[in-house]
Enzyme design. Structure first.
Site, PDB file in Angstrom:
ATOM      1  N   ASP A 125       0.806  -1.218   0.000  1.00  0.00           N
ATOM      2  CA  ASP A 125       0.000   0.000   0.000  1.00  0.00           C
ATOM      3  C   ASP A 125       0.840   1.268   0.000  1.00  0.00           C
ATOM      4  OD1 ASP A 125       1.028  -0.036   2.605  1.00  0.00           O
ATOM      5  OD2 ASP A 125      -0.809  -0.900   3.426  1.00  0.00           O
TER       6      ASP A 125
ATOM      7  N   GLU B 198      -0.255  -8.906  -1.699  1.00  0.00           N
ATOM      8  CA  GLU B 198      -0.767  -8.502  -0.384  1.00  0.00           C
ATOM      9  C   GLU B 198      -1.996  -7.614  -0.557  1.00  0.00           C
ATOM     10  OE1 GLU B 198       1.767  -7.799   3.456  1.00  0.00           O
ATOM     11  OE2 GLU B 198       1.056  -5.834   2.804  1.00  0.00           O
TER      12      GLU B 198
ATOM     13  N   GLU C 254      -2.140   4.904   3.511  1.00  0.00           N
ATOM     14  CA  GLU C 254      -2.074   3.536   3.010  1.00  0.00           C
ATOM     15  C   GLU C 254      -3.445   2.904   2.770  1.00  0.00           C
ATOM     16  OE1 GLU C 254       1.794   4.418   5.043  1.00  0.00           O
ATOM     17  OE2 GLU C 254      -0.325   4.702   5.577  1.00  0.00           O
TER      18      GLU C 254
ATOM     19  N   HIS D 232       6.193   4.465  13.865  1.00  0.00           N
ATOM     20  CA  HIS D 232       6.406   5.256  12.648  1.00  0.00           C
ATOM     21  C   HIS D 232       5.133   5.648  11.913  1.00  0.00           C
ATOM     22  CE1 HIS D 232       5.632   1.522  10.443  1.00  0.00           C
ATOM     23  NE2 HIS D 232       5.490   2.265   9.369  1.00  0.00           N
TER      24      HIS D 232
ATOM     25  N   ARG E 115       2.154   7.420  10.330  1.00  0.00           N
ATOM     26  CA  ARG E 115       1.953   8.855  10.134  1.00  0.00           C
ATOM     27  C   ARG E 115       0.886   9.420  11.063  1.00  0.00           C
ATOM     28  NH1 ARG E 115       3.275  12.307   5.696  1.00  0.00           N
ATOM     29  NH2 ARG E 115       4.219  10.497   4.699  1.00  0.00           N
TER      30      ARG E 115
ATOM     31  N   HIS F  48      13.162   4.925  13.237  1.00  0.00           N
ATOM     32  CA  HIS F  48      12.815   5.002  11.816  1.00  0.00           C
ATOM     33  C   HIS F  48      13.833   5.889  11.108  1.00  0.00           C
ATOM     34  CE1 HIS F  48      10.340   6.102   8.251  1.00  0.00           C
ATOM     35  NE2 HIS F  48       9.820   4.907   8.438  1.00  0.00           N
TER      36      HIS F  48
END
Length: 385
Positions: free
Chosen positions: A102, A124, A138, A211, A213, A244
């Site tokens: 994604d 996926e 995503e 991580h 967003r 990250h």
């Protein structure tokens, strides 16, 4: 590795480390099948990370793009990726394009292929939270890919059900398992999944990442607060935060655990070492989708610092729970799992390690590739354009 009349050329796109890891088993299967020729392209979304991910599997990208970025915005990245990927299609017209997951690379690559009327294979496919804000962007990326993909390689029956609910025809969906299980098992079997030398095997270990967003800012700060409380309540436990590459996030997690004697913040680890670290862990605290799959596969108790997850299989199997970013929930759940200890787990809710094999079978059906016996192994080599 140019296609001839008896083979089908497949272009596999990857721009981030997770894409590299999850496409690697499929690349290897396709390279070992003379019905296909394979071109692997690193889109440059995360410079250097695809090569890093593929190297332990004996692979390298054949093509590496270099998108120019100044502002760091999603629009800038998407525009650069679509332009660069479309230029690839101007020079090489594959029989199919494989995109994974994604990411912006997946959406840009799928869109560019669709515009060129090249079949899109979505590896996926079907993961959903049904909340466009979680994860952002995503959730929208993968839902939009579902509208244009010719073949949906769903990792689980739940993912297949999501696609059917959206009107995707059953004949276009194949349940394969998740290729991350193939990749993880391969590294373990070859003895490559070893923890960093500084891990103390005599102490319990908590491994954490942050991580997403939607958690930037307050969510990350609250997660760090919960980890800090857990570390101070259990001074005998090692707490390792794997940061990250984003410098802003790295600074946030570093500040959140500063001064905690039994907490370590480490830069991103090479994938085999990260799997080695997870194998040594007694608890994983993460908002990462990939780590949910890996922890559940390894049987490590899992706390998901999100309000929802597109990977409910881990929760249904009793290998994880949602705690959001509430520090008190994280602390209480962490203490409970550390007291209970790891319970031996059999199998993975995300597959049996044969996902790539099923993917190739589905792609043969899609492209009607001629049946030919396997003759020799091939491996992708790198060129830069």
């Amino acid at each position: 590795m140019c296609a001839n009349r008896s083979t089908r050329e497949v272009l596999i796109l990857a721009g981030t480390r997770p894409e590299g890891v999850k496409t690697a088993p499929l690349i290897r299967r396709l390279l070992d099948d003379p019905r296909f020729t394979v071109r692997v392209a690193d889109t440059g979304q995360q410079p250097g990370r695809v090569t890093e991910a593929l190297t332990p599997f004996g692979l390298r990208p054949e093509v590496s793009l270099r998108p120019q970025r100044r502002t760091g915005s999603l629009a800038e990245l998407a525009a650069a990726l679509i332009t660069g990927i479309d230029d690839l299609f101007a020079h090489h017209r594959p029989a199919a394009v494989v995109v994974q997951g994604d990411t912006t690379t997946a959406l840009a690559g799928g869109t560019a292929a669709f515009w060129r009327r090249i079949p899109v294979v979505h590896l996926e496919a079907g993961l959903r939270t049904n909340n466009l804000d979680r994860p952002f962007p995503e959730e929208a990326n993968r839902a939009m890919l579902a509208r244009i993909a010719a073949l949906h390689l769903a990792p689980t029956p739940e993912a297949r059900a999501n696609l059917l609910d959206e009107g995707i025809h059953a004949d276009a969906i194949t349940v394969t398992g998740n290729t991350v299980v193939d990749a993880l098992e391969d590294l373990v079997d070859r003895g490559l999944a070893q923890p960093p030398p500084w891990v103390d095997p005599t102490r319990k270990l908590v491994v954490a990442t942050a991580h997403r967003r939607e958690n930037w800012g307050q969510g990350v700060a609250a997660t760090m607060d919960g980890l800090r409380r857990l570390a101070r309540r259990c001074p005998e436990v090692q707490v390792v935060m794997v940061s990250h590459p984003n410098p802003r996030l790295s600074a946030e997690v570093g500040a959140g655990l500063a001064g905690v004697a039994n907490a370590r913040v480490t830069p991103p680890l090479a994938y085999p070492q990260m799997i080695g670290l997870l194998r040594s862990a007694d608890l994983v605290v993460t908002d990462s989708g990939g780590l949910q799959e890996e922890a559940a596969t390894l049987g490590v108790p899992l706390l998901v610092t999100r309000d929802t997850t597109e990977r409910p299989e881990a929760l249904a199997a009793g290998r994880g729970e949602l705690v959001g970013t509430d520090p008190e929930l994280l602390l209480s759940a962490g203490l409970r799992h550390l007291a209970l200890g790891r319970v031996p787990a059999v199998g993975s809710p995300f597959g049996d390690g044969r996902a790539a094999e099923r993917c190739v079978t589905a792609m043969v059906r899609l492209l009607d590739a001629p049946a030919r016996p396997v003759t020799q192994s091939r491996r992708a080599v790198a060129t830069v354009i």
